[in-house]
Scaffold this motif. Structure first.
Motif, PDB file in Angstrom:
ATOM      1  N   THR A 277       0.850  -1.183   0.000  1.00 47.51           N
ATOM      2  CA  THR A 277       0.000   0.000   0.000  1.00 47.51           C
ATOM      3  C   THR A 277       0.890   1.238   0.000  1.00 47.51           C
ATOM      4  OG1 THR A 277      -1.830   1.124   1.125  1.00 47.51           O
ATOM      5  CG2 THR A 277      -0.264  -0.037   2.543  1.00 47.51           C
ATOM      6  N   ALA A 278       0.289   2.406   0.191  1.00 46.50           N
ATOM      7  CA  ALA A 278       1.029   3.668   0.220  1.00 46.50           C
ATOM      8  C   ALA A 278       0.157   4.714   0.892  1.00 46.50           C
ATOM      9  CB  ALA A 278       1.382   4.132  -1.204  1.00 46.50           C
ATOM     10  N   ALA A 279       0.807   5.701   1.499  1.00 45.85           N
ATOM     11  CA  ALA A 279       0.050   6.766   2.160  1.00 45.85           C
ATOM     12  C   ALA A 279      -0.920   7.434   1.186  1.00 45.85           C
ATOM     13  CB  ALA A 279       1.013   7.795   2.748  1.00 45.85           C
ATOM     14  N   ILE A 280      -0.468   7.721  -0.040  1.00 37.68           N
ATOM     15  CA  ILE A 280      -1.288   8.455  -0.994  1.00 37.68           C
ATOM     16  C   ILE A 280      -2.494   7.642  -1.466  1.00 37.68           C
ATOM     17  CG2 ILE A 280      -0.018   7.739  -3.073  1.00 37.68           C
ATOM     18  CD1 ILE A 280      -1.436  11.293  -2.322  1.00 37.68           C
ATOM     19  N   TYR A 281      -2.469   6.323  -1.299  1.00 34.36           N
ATOM     20  CA  TYR A 281      -3.610   5.508  -1.722  1.00 34.36           C
ATOM     21  C   TYR A 281      -4.825   5.750  -0.831  1.00 34.36           C
ATOM     22  CZ  TYR A 281      -0.062   2.667  -4.226  1.00 34.36           C
ATOM     23  OH  TYR A 281       0.974   2.218  -5.010  1.00 34.36           O
TER      24      TYR A 281
ATOM     25  N   THR B  72       4.593  -0.019   2.784  1.00 34.40           N
ATOM     26  CA  THR B  72       3.913   1.239   2.499  1.00 34.40           C
ATOM     27  C   THR B  72       4.949   2.262   2.049  1.00 34.40           C
ATOM     28  OG1 THR B  72       2.191   2.788   3.172  1.00 34.40           O
ATOM     29  CG2 THR B  72       3.855   2.218   4.848  1.00 34.40           C
ATOM     30  N   LYS B  73       4.451   3.442   1.639  1.00 33.89           N
ATOM     31  CA  LYS B  73       5.324   4.396   0.945  1.00 33.89           C
ATOM     32  C   LYS B  73       5.097   5.813   1.437  1.00 33.89           C
ATOM     33  CE  LYS B  73       4.519   1.529  -3.139  1.00 33.89           C
ATOM     34  NZ  LYS B  73       3.117   1.176  -2.892  1.00 33.89           N
ATOM     35  N   LEU B  74       6.187   6.575   1.419  1.00 32.27           N
ATOM     36  CA  LEU B  74       6.193   7.985   1.800  1.00 32.27           C
ATOM     37  C   LEU B  74       5.781   8.842   0.614  1.00 32.27           C
ATOM     38  CD1 LEU B  74       7.298  10.265   3.825  1.00 32.27           C
ATOM     39  CD2 LEU B  74       9.388  10.125   2.455  1.00 32.27           C
ATOM     40  N   TRP B  75       4.770   9.717   0.815  1.00 25.40           N
ATOM     41  CA  TRP B  75       4.318  10.536  -0.307  1.00 25.40           C
ATOM     42  C   TRP B  75       5.215  11.759  -0.494  1.00 25.40           C
ATOM     43  CZ3 TRP B  75       2.666   9.904  -4.691  1.00 25.40           C
ATOM     44  CH2 TRP B  75       2.137  10.944  -5.466  1.00 25.40           C
ATOM     45  N   ASN B  76       5.199  12.298  -1.716  1.00 25.42           N
ATOM     46  CA  ASN B  76       6.086  13.398  -2.100  1.00 25.42           C
ATOM     47  C   ASN B  76       5.950  14.614  -1.183  1.00 25.42           C
ATOM     48  OD1 ASN B  76       6.369  11.608  -4.184  1.00 25.42           O
ATOM     49  ND2 ASN B  76       5.592  12.935  -5.784  1.00 25.42           N
TER      50      ASN B  76
ATOM     51  N   GLN C 116       8.066  14.577   2.095  1.00 28.67           N
ATOM     52  CA  GLN C 116       9.514  14.377   2.090  1.00 28.67           C
ATOM     53  C   GLN C 116      10.223  15.421   2.948  1.00 28.67           C
ATOM     54  OE1 GLN C 116      11.675  13.444  -1.434  1.00 28.67           O
ATOM     55  NE2 GLN C 116      10.056  12.182  -2.292  1.00 28.67           N
ATOM     56  N   GLY C 117      11.444  15.081   3.363  1.00 29.67           N
ATOM     57  CA  GLY C 117      12.208  15.882   4.311  1.00 29.67           C
ATOM     58  C   GLY C 117      12.417  15.044   5.564  1.00 29.67           C
ATOM     59  N   TYR C 118      13.424  15.366   6.358  1.00 30.34           N
ATOM     60  CA  TYR C 118      13.794  14.491   7.485  1.00 30.34           C
ATOM     61  C   TYR C 118      12.672  14.389   8.521  1.00 30.34           C
ATOM     62  CZ  TYR C 118      16.488  12.343  11.228  1.00 30.34           C
ATOM     63  OH  TYR C 118      16.926  11.486  12.201  1.00 30.34           O
ATOM     64  N   ASP C 119      12.281  15.514   9.117  1.00 33.49           N
ATOM     65  CA  ASP C 119      11.265  15.474  10.172  1.00 33.49           C
ATOM     66  C   ASP C 119       9.906  15.078   9.623  1.00 33.49           C
ATOM     67  OD1 ASP C 119      13.039  16.207  12.217  1.00 33.49           O
ATOM     68  OD2 ASP C 119      12.798  18.334  11.780  1.00 33.49           O
ATOM     69  N   ALA C 120       9.586  15.579   8.431  1.00 32.22           N
ATOM     70  CA  ALA C 120       8.291  15.265   7.825  1.00 32.22           C
ATOM     71  C   ALA C 120       8.164  13.770   7.549  1.00 32.22           C
ATOM     72  CB  ALA C 120       8.100  16.063   6.536  1.00 32.22           C
ATOM     73  N   THR C 121       9.266  13.140   7.151  1.00 31.83           N
ATOM     74  CA  THR C 121       9.250  11.695   6.902  1.00 31.83           C
ATOM     75  C   THR C 121       8.945  10.926   8.177  1.00 31.83           C
ATOM     76  OG1 THR C 121      10.766  11.861   5.026  1.00 31.83           O
ATOM     77  CG2 THR C 121      10.669   9.728   6.157  1.00 31.83           C
ATOM     78  N   LEU C 122       9.578  11.319   9.280  1.00 31.09           N
ATOM     79  CA  LEU C 122       9.338  10.635  10.554  1.00 31.09           C
ATOM     80  C   LEU C 122       7.869  10.766  10.957  1.00 31.09           C
ATOM     81  CD1 LEU C 122      12.565  11.699  12.480  1.00 31.09           C
ATOM     82  CD2 LEU C 122      12.127   9.505  11.329  1.00 31.09           C
ATOM     83  N   ARG C 123       7.296  11.948  10.768  1.00 26.88           N
ATOM     84  CA  ARG C 123       5.880  12.152  11.111  1.00 26.88           C
ATOM     85  C   ARG C 123       4.973  11.337  10.197  1.00 26.88           C
ATOM     86  NH1 ARG C 123       7.613  17.595  11.573  1.00 26.88           N
ATOM     87  NH2 ARG C 123       6.805  18.072   9.485  1.00 26.88           N
ATOM     88  N   ALA C 124       5.288  11.334   8.904  1.00 29.68           N
ATOM     89  CA  ALA C 124       4.465  10.594   7.946  1.00 29.68           C
ATOM     90  C   ALA C 124       4.507   9.097   8.232  1.00 29.68           C
ATOM     91  CB  ALA C 124       4.935  10.869   6.523  1.00 29.68           C
ATOM     92  N   PHE C 125       5.691   8.618   8.630  1.00 27.30           N
ATOM     93  CA  PHE C 125       5.809   7.196   8.954  1.00 27.30           C
ATOM     94  C   PHE C 125       4.935   6.845  10.152  1.00 27.30           C
ATOM     95  CE2 PHE C 125       7.729   3.683  11.304  1.00 27.30           C
ATOM     96  CZ  PHE C 125       7.682   2.692  10.334  1.00 27.30           C
ATOM     97  N   ASP C 126       4.968   7.683  11.180  1.00 24.00           N
ATOM     98  CA  ASP C 126       4.132   7.438  12.363  1.00 24.00           C
ATOM     99  C   ASP C 126       2.654   7.384  11.970  1.00 24.00           C
ATOM    100  OD1 ASP C 126       6.253   7.299  14.117  1.00 24.00           O
ATOM    101  OD2 ASP C 126       6.106   9.395  14.759  1.00 24.00           O
TER     102      ASP C 126
END
Length: 276
Positions: A49-53, A77-81, A84-94
């Motif tokens: 799956t992916a976040a954007i789905y 799963t996948k990080l959406w565009n 992206q960015g260091y802190d934003a990636t950690l938040r998106a993953f959570d």
């Protein structure tokens, strides 16, 4: 129907991924639970799956209801565009983990390089941290070209375990696959059937007629014999089962040779160099 034994591909860090999995692209969240439940009942153990789905929660509900042990499941799963960015990636993953209802994922991918944003190296550092913490078992990317991959490898020393790319007989990506092979990166195919666009190719239909298999089964078998990890998607229960029924026949060398001639640079999705 007995559940077929799906072979696995061992990634460069020793993690094993089923070679044939189930994708949920463009399945609405409220339909995803039923589709994933059907796939799990048919014998699939890898779900992509992916976040954007917008359907991670639907996937999570099916996983929870399945009663299958977590260690038998492989979840990507996948990080959406936009994240992206260091802190934003950690938040998106959570957020993805919470939606899935899991404490780790087996594979986490940067969905696109989005080169104009120029944030994928920062996102990769964040994913390396998540991997070191054990919250991601394998770190990978999707839709990365050789130049993007080289930048990650040179900048971090962490080689992506997987690059998930558009790949099918109409778009064979031989140069990119050669780069993967040289660097120990597993190739995973999204849109493995080109959304149906390759199923009426004369070479494919001739092999299907000879083997008594469907054109889709012939193309999936081609992927498997290339060594590709493949994630066909369907919401039709009979098709979900049919896509898994590809382990009782093999393509001949002549079949593979004929299929190698069907490349026509056919992209069904965006160009990774320009999509941001």
């Amino acid at each position: 129907m007995t559940t077929p034994a799906v072979p696995t591909v061992t990634l460069d860090n020793g993690v094993a991924i089923p070679q044939l999995g189930f994708g949920v692209f463009q399945i609405p969240d409220d339909e995803t639970t039923a589709a994933v439940t059907t796939a799990l009942e048919a014998g699939y153990r890898s779900i992509d799956t992916a976040a954007i789905y917008g359907n991670e929660a639907g996937v999570g509900r099916a996983l929870a209801a399945s009663g299958l042990p977590r260690e038998e499941l492989f979840v990507t799963t996948k990080l959406w565009n936009a994240d992206q960015g260091y802190d934003a990636t950690l938040r998106a993953f959570d957020a993805s983990l919470a939606a899935l209802g899991l404490d780790h994922v087996d594979l986490y991918l940067i969905h696109w390089p989005a080169p104009a944003r120029d944030l994928y190296p920062d996102s990769w550092r964040a994913i390396a941290r998540l991997t070191a913490e054990g919250r991601v078992r394998a770190a990978g990317v999707s839709n990365f070209q050789p130049a993007h991959l080289r930048r990650l490898i040179d900048g971090s020393g962490l080689v992506p375990a997987v690059n998930q790319i558009e790949l099918h007989p109409g778009l064979q990506q031989s140069e990119l696959r050669a780069f993967h092979a040289a660097h120990g990166i597993a190739t995973e195919a999204w849109s493995p059937l080109a959304q149906g666009a390759v199923l009426d190719d004369a070479v494919v239909t001739a092999i299907a007629a000879r083997t008594g298999k469907s054109p889709a089964q012939v193309v999936l078998r081609w992927h498997l014999q290339l060594g590709t990890i493949v994630i066909p998607k369907s919401v039709t229960p009979s098709r979900i089962r049919e896509n898994l029924d590809v382990f009782d026949f093999a393509l001949t060398d002549a079949d593979l040779s004929a299929l190698s001639t069907t490349d026509r640079s056919l992209r069904t999705g965006p160009d990774p160099d320009t999509f941001n």
